[in-house]
Design a protein around this motif. Structure first.
Motif, short mmCIF file in Angstrom:
data_model
loop_
_atom_site.label_atom_id
_atom_site.label_comp_id
_atom_site.label_asym_id
_atom_site.label_seq_id
_atom_site.Cartn_x
_atom_site.Cartn_y
_atom_site.Cartn_z
N TRP A 149 0.84 -1.19 0.00
CA TRP A 149 0.00 0.00 0.00
C TRP A 149 0.88 1.24 0.00
CZ3 TRP A 149 -5.48 0.19 0.41
CH2 TRP A 149 -6.08 -1.07 0.37
N ARG A 150 0.35 2.31 -0.58
CA ARG A 150 1.05 3.59 -0.68
C ARG A 150 0.33 4.61 0.20
NH1 ARG A 150 4.08 6.38 -4.99
NH2 ARG A 150 3.65 8.61 -4.85
N PHE A 151 1.09 5.34 1.00
CA PHE A 151 0.57 6.39 1.85
C PHE A 151 1.22 7.69 1.40
CE2 PHE A 151 0.50 2.40 4.00
CZ PHE A 151 -0.71 2.37 4.68
N GLU A 152 0.41 8.67 1.04
CA GLU A 152 0.94 9.89 0.42
C GLU A 152 0.35 11.12 1.10
OE1 GLU A 152 0.02 11.78 -3.82
OE2 GLU A 152 1.12 9.88 -3.95
N GLN A 153 1.22 12.01 1.54
CA GLN A 153 0.78 13.27 2.16
C GLN A 153 1.18 14.43 1.26
OE1 GLN A 153 1.24 14.35 6.52
NE2 GLN A 153 2.88 15.56 5.58
N ALA A 154 0.30 15.43 1.17
CA ALA A 154 0.58 16.63 0.38
C ALA A 154 0.07 17.85 1.13
CB ALA A 154 -0.08 16.53 -1.00
N TYR A 155 0.72 19.00 0.88
CA TYR A 155 0.31 20.28 1.46
C TYR A 155 -0.22 21.20 0.36
CZ TYR A 155 3.16 19.26 5.66
OH TYR A 155 3.71 18.72 6.80
N SER A 156 -1.16 22.05 0.78
CA SER A 156 -1.66 23.11 -0.11
C SER A 156 -1.67 24.42 0.68
CB SER A 156 -3.07 22.78 -0.59
OG SER A 156 -3.59 23.87 -1.34
N ILE A 157 -1.16 25.47 0.05
CA ILE A 157 -1.20 26.79 0.68
C ILE A 157 -2.26 27.69 0.05
CG2 ILE A 157 1.16 26.77 1.54
CD1 ILE A 157 1.97 28.42 -0.94
N ASP A 158 -3.00 27.12 -0.92
CA ASP A 158 -4.02 27.92 -1.61
C ASP A 158 -5.41 27.30 -1.49
OD1 ASP A 158 -3.89 25.75 -3.32
OD2 ASP A 158 -3.06 26.86 -5.01
N GLY A 159 -5.66 26.65 -0.35
CA GLY A 159 -6.99 26.11 -0.11
C GLY A 159 -7.32 24.85 -0.89
N GLY A 160 -6.32 24.19 -1.42
CA GLY A 160 -6.55 22.93 -2.13
C GLY A 160 -6.57 23.04 -3.64
N GLN A 161 -6.20 24.19 -4.18
CA GLN A 161 -6.13 24.34 -5.63
C GLN A 161 -4.93 23.58 -6.19
OE1 GLN A 161 -8.56 25.93 -7.51
NE2 GLN A 161 -9.58 25.93 -5.53
N ALA A 162 -3.79 23.68 -5.49
CA ALA A 162 -2.57 22.99 -5.91
C ALA A 162 -2.01 22.26 -4.69
CB ALA A 162 -1.55 24.00 -6.44
N TRP A 163 -1.41 21.11 -4.94
CA TRP A 163 -0.87 20.28 -3.87
C TRP A 163 0.59 19.97 -4.13
CZ3 TRP A 163 -3.73 19.37 0.38
CH2 TRP A 163 -5.12 19.54 0.27
N GLU A 164 1.40 19.99 -3.05
CA GLU A 164 2.79 19.58 -3.13
C GLU A 164 2.94 18.32 -2.27
OE1 GLU A 164 6.81 21.92 -2.62
OE2 GLU A 164 6.10 21.21 -0.65
N THR A 165 3.24 17.20 -2.91
CA THR A 165 3.47 15.96 -2.18
C THR A 165 4.78 16.08 -1.41
OG1 THR A 165 2.26 14.69 -3.83
CG2 THR A 165 3.77 13.46 -2.41
N ASN A 166 4.75 15.70 -0.11
CA ASN A 166 5.94 15.84 0.72
C ASN A 166 6.29 14.58 1.50
OD1 ASN A 166 4.55 15.95 3.43
ND2 ASN A 166 3.59 17.68 2.43
#
Length: 176
Positions: A148-165
């Motif tokens: 299984w893959r577990f993936e976390q991402a952040y958005s600083i614009d309310g969810g318009q763009a995501w950066e996987t970290n």
């Protein structure tokens, strides 16, 4: 690499009760896993330097499987990450909350909320990164019957763009 498997595998992996109400959505994960983790060194900086870690995840059921406890222990060139996650099922909403604590600082993050749909778990929450409020997305994605893959991402614009970290691939240990 996002891979969705046929519905028959998902019913097998999640169990028949999962299809009914979601309470058993994490039953497939009970046991011991080898964890390969990649973490973005400086999230939201524009830099793309990733750090690799290896170790284990152990998932234990609690409260008649209405909750589970995840123990994460990985090591890499940047040190060790140890953490614990308490996942709680809320029958009224049909959602899970994911409550993570990093043992290095002893603090619990704000809970993430969500559910599984078509075999993929999607959870959202809020956090602070370097003094900035961010939206957090956490995905739980089947790769195969034992991975299984577990993936976390952040958005600083309310969810318009995501950066996987954060990307972790868990592979079930033999006999685990």
């Amino acid at each position: 690499m996002k891979t969705l498997l046929p519905a028959i595998f998902l019913l097998y992996a999640l169990g028949p009760a999962a299809a009914a109400d979601g309470q058993r959505d994490f039953d497939w994960e009970i046991g011991s896993w080898d964890t390969q983790l990649m973490r973005l060194r400086e999230p939201l900086s524009g830099k793309t330097d990733w750090i690799a870690y290896t170790g284990t995840s152990v998932v234990k059921p609690v409260m008649d499987k209405r909750a589970n406890l995840v123990e994460l222990d990985v090591r890499g060139p940047a040190g060790r990450i140890t953490g614990v996650s308490l996942r709680l099922y809320e029958p009224a909403s049909g959602e899970w909350t994911l409550n993570f604590a990093n043992l290095a600082n002893g603090r619990m993050t704000e809970p993430m909320r969500g559910a599984f749909k078509d075999g993929v778990g999607t959870f959202f929450g809020d956090d602070m990164v370097d003094g900035r409020k961010v939206r957090v997305r956490f995905l739980v994605i089947p790769v195969s019957s034992t991975q299984w893959r577990f993936e976390q991402a952040y958005s600083i614009d309310g969810g318009q763009a995501w950066e996987t970290n954060w990307v972790a691939i868990d592979t079930r240990r033999a006999g685990g």
